[in-house]
Design an enzyme around this catalytic site. Structure first.
Site, PDB file in Angstrom:
ATOM      1  N   THR A 146       0.827  -1.204   0.000  1.00 21.82           N
ATOM      2  CA  THR A 146       0.000   0.000   0.000  1.00 21.82           C
ATOM      3  C   THR A 146       0.867   1.263   0.000  1.00 21.82           C
ATOM      4  O   THR A 146       2.017   1.232   0.444  1.00 21.82           O
ATOM      5  CB  THR A 146      -0.889  -0.011   1.273  1.00 21.82           C
ATOM      6  OG1 THR A 146      -1.416   1.284   1.491  1.00 21.82           O
ATOM      7  CG2 THR A 146      -0.089  -0.383   2.513  1.00 21.82           C
ATOM      8  N   ASP A 147       0.279   2.366  -0.454  1.00 21.08           N
ATOM      9  CA  ASP A 147       0.994   3.645  -0.373  1.00 21.08           C
ATOM     10  C   ASP A 147       1.067   4.155   1.070  1.00 21.08           C
ATOM     11  O   ASP A 147       1.820   5.080   1.371  1.00 21.08           O
ATOM     12  CB  ASP A 147       0.341   4.695  -1.285  1.00 21.08           C
ATOM     13  CG  ASP A 147      -1.115   5.006  -0.933  1.00 21.08           C
ATOM     14  OD1 ASP A 147      -1.693   4.323  -0.059  1.00 21.08           O
ATOM     15  OD2 ASP A 147      -1.678   5.940  -1.547  1.00 21.08           O
ATOM     16  N   GLU A 148       0.271   3.531   1.970  1.00 21.63           N
ATOM     17  CA  GLU A 148       0.223   4.039   3.354  1.00 21.63           C
ATOM     18  C   GLU A 148       1.540   3.844   4.097  1.00 21.63           C
ATOM     19  O   GLU A 148       1.774   4.480   5.122  1.00 21.63           O
ATOM     20  CB  GLU A 148      -0.950   3.397   4.110  1.00 21.63           C
ATOM     21  CG  GLU A 148      -2.257   3.616   3.366  1.00 21.63           C
ATOM     22  CD  GLU A 148      -3.525   3.271   4.128  1.00 21.63           C
ATOM     23  OE1 GLU A 148      -3.493   3.246   5.365  1.00 21.63           O
ATOM     24  OE2 GLU A 148      -4.547   3.035   3.468  1.00 21.63           O
ATOM     25  N   TYR A 171      -1.786  -0.742  10.963  1.00 21.25           N
ATOM     26  CA  TYR A 171      -1.911  -1.374   9.645  1.00 21.25           C
ATOM     27  C   TYR A 171      -0.713  -1.038   8.761  1.00 21.25           C
ATOM     28  O   TYR A 171      -0.028  -1.926   8.243  1.00 21.25           O
ATOM     29  CB  TYR A 171      -3.212  -0.931   8.946  1.00 21.25           C
ATOM     30  CG  TYR A 171      -3.240  -1.229   7.461  1.00 21.25           C
ATOM     31  CD1 TYR A 171      -3.238  -2.550   7.005  1.00 21.25           C
ATOM     32  CD2 TYR A 171      -3.235  -0.202   6.514  1.00 21.25           C
ATOM     33  CE1 TYR A 171      -3.244  -2.840   5.635  1.00 21.25           C
ATOM     34  CE2 TYR A 171      -3.254  -0.479   5.148  1.00 21.25           C
ATOM     35  CZ  TYR A 171      -3.259  -1.800   4.713  1.00 21.25           C
ATOM     36  OH  TYR A 171      -3.254  -2.083   3.364  1.00 21.25           O
ATOM     37  N   LYS A 175       2.333  -3.419   7.272  1.00 24.36           N
ATOM     38  CA  LYS A 175       2.616  -3.566   5.831  1.00 24.36           C
ATOM     39  C   LYS A 175       4.053  -3.128   5.534  1.00 24.36           C
ATOM     40  O   LYS A 175       4.749  -3.743   4.721  1.00 24.36           O
ATOM     41  CB  LYS A 175       1.626  -2.744   4.988  1.00 24.36           C
ATOM     42  CG  LYS A 175       0.202  -3.242   5.004  1.00 24.36           C
ATOM     43  CD  LYS A 175       0.008  -4.642   4.421  1.00 24.36           C
ATOM     44  CE  LYS A 175       0.189  -4.716   2.919  1.00 24.36           C
ATOM     45  NZ  LYS A 175      -0.167  -6.048   2.386  1.00 24.36           N
TER      46      LYS A 175
HETATM   47  P1  NAD Z   1      -9.443  -7.708   2.123  1.00 26.35           P
HETATM   48  O1  NAD Z   1      -9.420  -7.400   3.577  1.00 26.35           O
HETATM   49  O2  NAD Z   1     -10.685  -7.443   1.344  1.00 26.35           O
HETATM   50  O3  NAD Z   1      -9.104  -9.264   1.888  1.00 26.35           O
HETATM   51  C1  NAD Z   1      -8.059  -9.907   2.563  1.00 26.35           C
HETATM   52  C2  NAD Z   1      -8.165 -11.405   2.294  1.00 26.35           C
HETATM   53  O4  NAD Z   1      -7.076 -12.054   2.971  1.00 26.35           O
HETATM   54  C3  NAD Z   1      -9.462 -12.049   2.795  1.00 26.35           C
HETATM   55  O5  NAD Z   1      -9.964 -12.953   1.840  1.00 26.35           O
HETATM   56  C4  NAD Z   1      -9.023 -12.794   4.054  1.00 26.35           C
HETATM   57  O6  NAD Z   1      -9.815 -13.943   4.333  1.00 26.35           O
HETATM   58  C5  NAD Z   1      -7.590 -13.173   3.685  1.00 26.35           C
HETATM   59  N1  NAD Z   1      -6.751 -13.371   4.884  1.00 26.35           N
HETATM   60  C6  NAD Z   1      -6.613 -12.548   5.950  1.00 26.35           C
HETATM   61  N2  NAD Z   1      -5.765 -13.085   6.844  1.00 26.35           N
HETATM   62  C7  NAD Z   1      -5.341 -14.269   6.324  1.00 26.35           C
HETATM   63  C8  NAD Z   1      -4.443 -15.272   6.760  1.00 26.35           C
HETATM   64  N3  NAD Z   1      -3.803 -15.172   7.939  1.00 26.35           N
HETATM   65  N4  NAD Z   1      -4.227 -16.354   5.980  1.00 26.35           N
HETATM   66  C9  NAD Z   1      -4.867 -16.475   4.785  1.00 26.35           C
HETATM   67  N5  NAD Z   1      -5.734 -15.548   4.309  1.00 26.35           N
HETATM   68  C10 NAD Z   1      -5.972 -14.461   5.075  1.00 26.35           C
HETATM   69  O7  NAD Z   1      -8.196  -6.955   1.511  1.00 26.35           O
HETATM   70  P2  NAD Z   1      -8.025  -6.242   0.085  1.00 26.35           P
HETATM   71  O8  NAD Z   1      -8.610  -4.894   0.132  1.00 26.35           O
HETATM   72  O9  NAD Z   1      -8.431  -7.195  -0.972  1.00 26.35           O
HETATM   73  O10 NAD Z   1      -6.445  -6.050   0.065  1.00 26.35           O
HETATM   74  C11 NAD Z   1      -5.590  -7.036  -0.506  1.00 26.35           C
HETATM   75  C12 NAD Z   1      -4.154  -6.578  -0.385  1.00 26.35           C
HETATM   76  O11 NAD Z   1      -3.983  -5.345  -1.054  1.00 26.35           O
HETATM   77  C13 NAD Z   1      -3.685  -6.365   1.051  1.00 26.35           C
HETATM   78  O12 NAD Z   1      -2.372  -6.837   1.169  1.00 26.35           O
HETATM   79  C14 NAD Z   1      -3.733  -4.851   1.219  1.00 26.35           C
HETATM   80  O13 NAD Z   1      -2.779  -4.409   2.170  1.00 26.35           O
HETATM   81  C15 NAD Z   1      -3.380  -4.395  -0.176  1.00 26.35           C
HETATM   82  N6  NAD Z   1      -3.905  -3.074  -0.573  1.00 26.35           N
HETATM   83  C16 NAD Z   1      -5.232  -2.802  -0.444  1.00 26.35           C
HETATM   84  C17 NAD Z   1      -5.720  -1.571  -0.859  1.00 26.35           C
HETATM   85  C18 NAD Z   1      -7.189  -1.239  -0.771  1.00 26.35           C
HETATM   86  O14 NAD Z   1      -7.559  -0.098  -1.032  1.00 26.35           O
HETATM   87  N7  NAD Z   1      -8.061  -2.177  -0.447  1.00 26.35           N
HETATM   88  C19 NAD Z   1      -4.840  -0.614  -1.392  1.00 26.35           C
HETATM   89  C20 NAD Z   1      -3.483  -0.936  -1.506  1.00 26.35           C
HETATM   90  C21 NAD Z   1      -3.024  -2.184  -1.107  1.00 26.35           C
HETATM   91  P1  TYD Z   2     -10.717   3.822   4.269  1.00 26.56           P
HETATM   92  O1  TYD Z   2     -11.658   3.385   3.201  1.00 26.56           O
HETATM   93  O2  TYD Z   2     -10.822   3.193   5.611  1.00 26.56           O
HETATM   94  O3  TYD Z   2      -9.254   3.656   3.672  1.00 26.56           O
HETATM   95  P2  TYD Z   2      -7.825   4.161   4.258  1.00 26.56           P
HETATM   96  O4  TYD Z   2      -8.008   4.601   5.646  1.00 26.56           O
HETATM   97  O5  TYD Z   2      -6.998   2.934   4.166  1.00 26.56           O
HETATM   98  O6  TYD Z   2      -7.391   5.264   3.346  1.00 26.56           O
HETATM   99  O7  TYD Z   2     -10.881   5.380   4.472  1.00 26.56           O
HETATM  100  C1  TYD Z   2     -10.701   6.291   3.404  1.00 26.56           C
HETATM  101  C2  TYD Z   2     -10.823   7.686   3.955  1.00 26.56           C
HETATM  102  O8  TYD Z   2     -12.167   7.912   4.395  1.00 26.56           O
HETATM  103  C3  TYD Z   2      -9.950   7.933   5.173  1.00 26.56           C
HETATM  104  O9  TYD Z   2      -9.470   9.286   5.120  1.00 26.56           O
HETATM  105  C4  TYD Z   2     -10.888   7.766   6.350  1.00 26.56           C
HETATM  106  C5  TYD Z   2     -12.221   8.240   5.792  1.00 26.56           C
HETATM  107  N1  TYD Z   2     -13.427   7.587   6.329  1.00 26.56           N
HETATM  108  C6  TYD Z   2     -14.485   8.366   6.827  1.00 26.56           C
HETATM  109  O10 TYD Z   2     -14.429   9.603   6.826  1.00 26.56           O
HETATM  110  N2  TYD Z   2     -15.599   7.718   7.284  1.00 26.56           N
HETATM  111  C7  TYD Z   2     -15.699   6.356   7.312  1.00 26.56           C
HETATM  112  O11 TYD Z   2     -16.734   5.828   7.786  1.00 26.56           O
HETATM  113  C8  TYD Z   2     -14.595   5.578   6.803  1.00 26.56           C
HETATM  114  C9  TYD Z   2     -14.668   4.078   6.815  1.00 26.56           C
HETATM  115  C10 TYD Z   2     -13.491   6.242   6.319  1.00 26.56           C
END
Ligand code: NAD
Ligand code: TYD
Length: 366
Positions: A146-148, A171, A175
């Site tokens: 992630t960019d975070e 988180y 990461k």
């Molecule tokens: P998500 O939370 O929707 O899904 C995570 C999946 O991992 C689920 O299916 C869960 O069952 C599985 N999981 C969790 N713990 C596990 C374990 N110990 N063993 C096996 N499986 C396990 O997440 P996502 O949004 O699909 O994100 C996927 C990846 O992308 C993550 O690594 C996240 O850090 C990264 N990412 C997400 C975003 C975003 O905006 N969602 C952005 C940048 C990077």
């Molecule tokens: P989120 O979807 O949780 O992603 P991330 O924190 O990983 O960027 O949140 C996106 C942005 O929205 C973040 O600045 C927090 C804000 N947010 C709210 O204002 N209200 C909400 O209920 C949630 C879930 C997030």
């Protein structure tokens, strides 16, 4: 171009993983290999999201040419992970599995350390052991991040691949640790790794705890729309399929030992994004936008809330020829259409353990 034959996708039942598997098996003719999906099915994982894939490509398909295998298990379980490497002769790992929600990491960081740090370590070490006496030219461990990890920006500037890590939440710290381990395994043991750091994704199958799906569902159910702090935090948004096409580009052509930033070049203040989303949902679901806007409530800010994320993704565009295809307007429309059309999926994922957790932590507002 790499030949990818036996691909272990971790976390393939989560939001991005489900979309990735659909894209690879249904819409990527260049991919002719097999996918082994290792997922623990936590609250965020839903095997039902892949029922169509199971039917068409799984063991039960009638042609006997299975290309999709689901393995229920935990990435921290070393012996199970080792068994999978052997059973399927894994040559590629795409590591999505993670605990992924910042708010949850604030309420309970331990699961993040276990899965994101120890789980990544377990996978890396199992890959090293299994590949150690073979030609690593046709092996790849791609880590999704992630960019975070880069921390928080002020009003100007962008994260590049050389920006120093400065994670602020449990988180992002977990990461960041996993990213460091991935690079350490490359430098120390020569493990063929690539790494990508992406901005906020949105699209179908996203768990309704993240901003966009949470707000869509709350609008449809007439619930309050909780905005953290002053609503002026900025995120860069990318459509999930654009993220996955970038991941695919890295898997095929990325240089081992390199990291690639992925982003939408699409910065939005949360409150402005919400205003746009209200317009789309109100029109499609025939709601009164004035009434929906009236449901916005400003709530206590998230502790340590990063102010602004913005990605410089010029490296992956320049070096791998990747580009985005979905505009934000089109992506939001597709996303809203999907949530309107998939009420059974929503009901399923919000039942059981997840619902109990929400009741405990948020008094049912999820
Ligand atoms: P998500 O939370 O929707 O899904 C995570 C999946 O991992 C689920 O299916 C869960 O069952 C599985 N999981 C969790 N713990 C596990 C374990 N110990 N063993 C096996 N499986 C396990 O997440 P996502 O949004 O699909 O994100 C996927 C990846 O992308 C993550 O690594 C996240 O850090 C990264 N990412 C997400 C975003 C975003 O905006 N969602 C952005 C940048 C990077
Ligand atoms: P989120 O979807 O949780 O992603 P991330 O924190 O990983 O960027 O949140 C996106 C942005 O929205 C973040 O600045 C927090 C804000 N947010 C709210 O204002 N209200 C909400 O209920 C949630 C879930 C997030």
């Amino acid at each position: 171009m790499r030949t990818l034959s036996n691909v272990l996708v971790t976390g393939g039942a989560g939001f991005i993983g489900v979309n990735f598997i659909h894209t690879l098996l249904n819409r990527t003719p260049a991919f002719t290999g097999r996918i082994i999906n290792l997922d623990a099915l936590t609250y965020a994982g839903n095997a039902a999201s892949l029922a169509d894939i199971e039917k068409q490509f799984g063991n039960s398909n009638t042609t006997g040419t299975a290309r999709y295998f689901f393995e229920h298990g935990n990435i921290c379980d070393r012996s199970f992970v080792e068994t999978l490497f052997k059973k399927y002769d894994i040559d590629t790992v795409v590591h999505f599995a993670a605990e992924s929600h910042v708010d949850r990491s604030i309420l309970g960081p331990e699961a993040f350390i276990k899965t994101n740090v120890m789980g990544t370590f377990t996978l890396l070490d199992a890959a090293r052991a299994y590949w150690q006496n073979s030609n690593t030219a046709d092996k790849l461990f791609h880590h999704i991040s992630t960019d975070e990890v880069y921390g928080s920006l002020g009003e100007t500037g962008y994260f590049t691949e050389t920006t120093a890590y400065d994670p602020r939440s449990p988180y992002s710290a977990s990461k960041a640790s996993s990213d460091h381990l991935v690079m350490a395994y490359h430098h120390t043991y020569g493990l063929p790794v690539t790494l990508s750091n992406c901005s906020n994704n949105y699209g179908p199958f996203q768990f309704p705890e993240k901003l966009i799906p949470l707000m869509i569902l709350n609008m449809l159910e007439g619930k309050p729309l909780p905005v953290y702090g002053d609503g002026k935090n900025i995120r860069d948004w990318v459509y999930v399929e654009d993220h996955n096409s970038a991941v695919w580009a890295v898997m095929q052509k990325g240089v081992t030992g390199e990291k690639y930033n992925i982003g939408g070049e699409n910065e939005w203040e949360n409150i402005k994004l919400l205003d746009t989303l209200i317009g789309i949902v109100s029109e499609k679901a025939r709601l009164d936008p004035v009434k929906v806007r009236g449901a916005i409530i400003y709530v206590k800010d998230r502790p340590g809330h990063d102010r602004r994320y913005a990605i410089d993704c010029s490296k992956i565009k320049r070096e791998l020829g990747w580009q985005r295809e979905v505009s934000f307007e089109a992506g939001l429309e597709k996303t809203v259409d999907w949530y309107l059309a998939n009420t059974a999926w929503i009901d399923g994922i919000r039942s059981g353990e997840y619902q109990k957790w929400v009741e405990r932590n948020y008094g049912g507002r999820g």
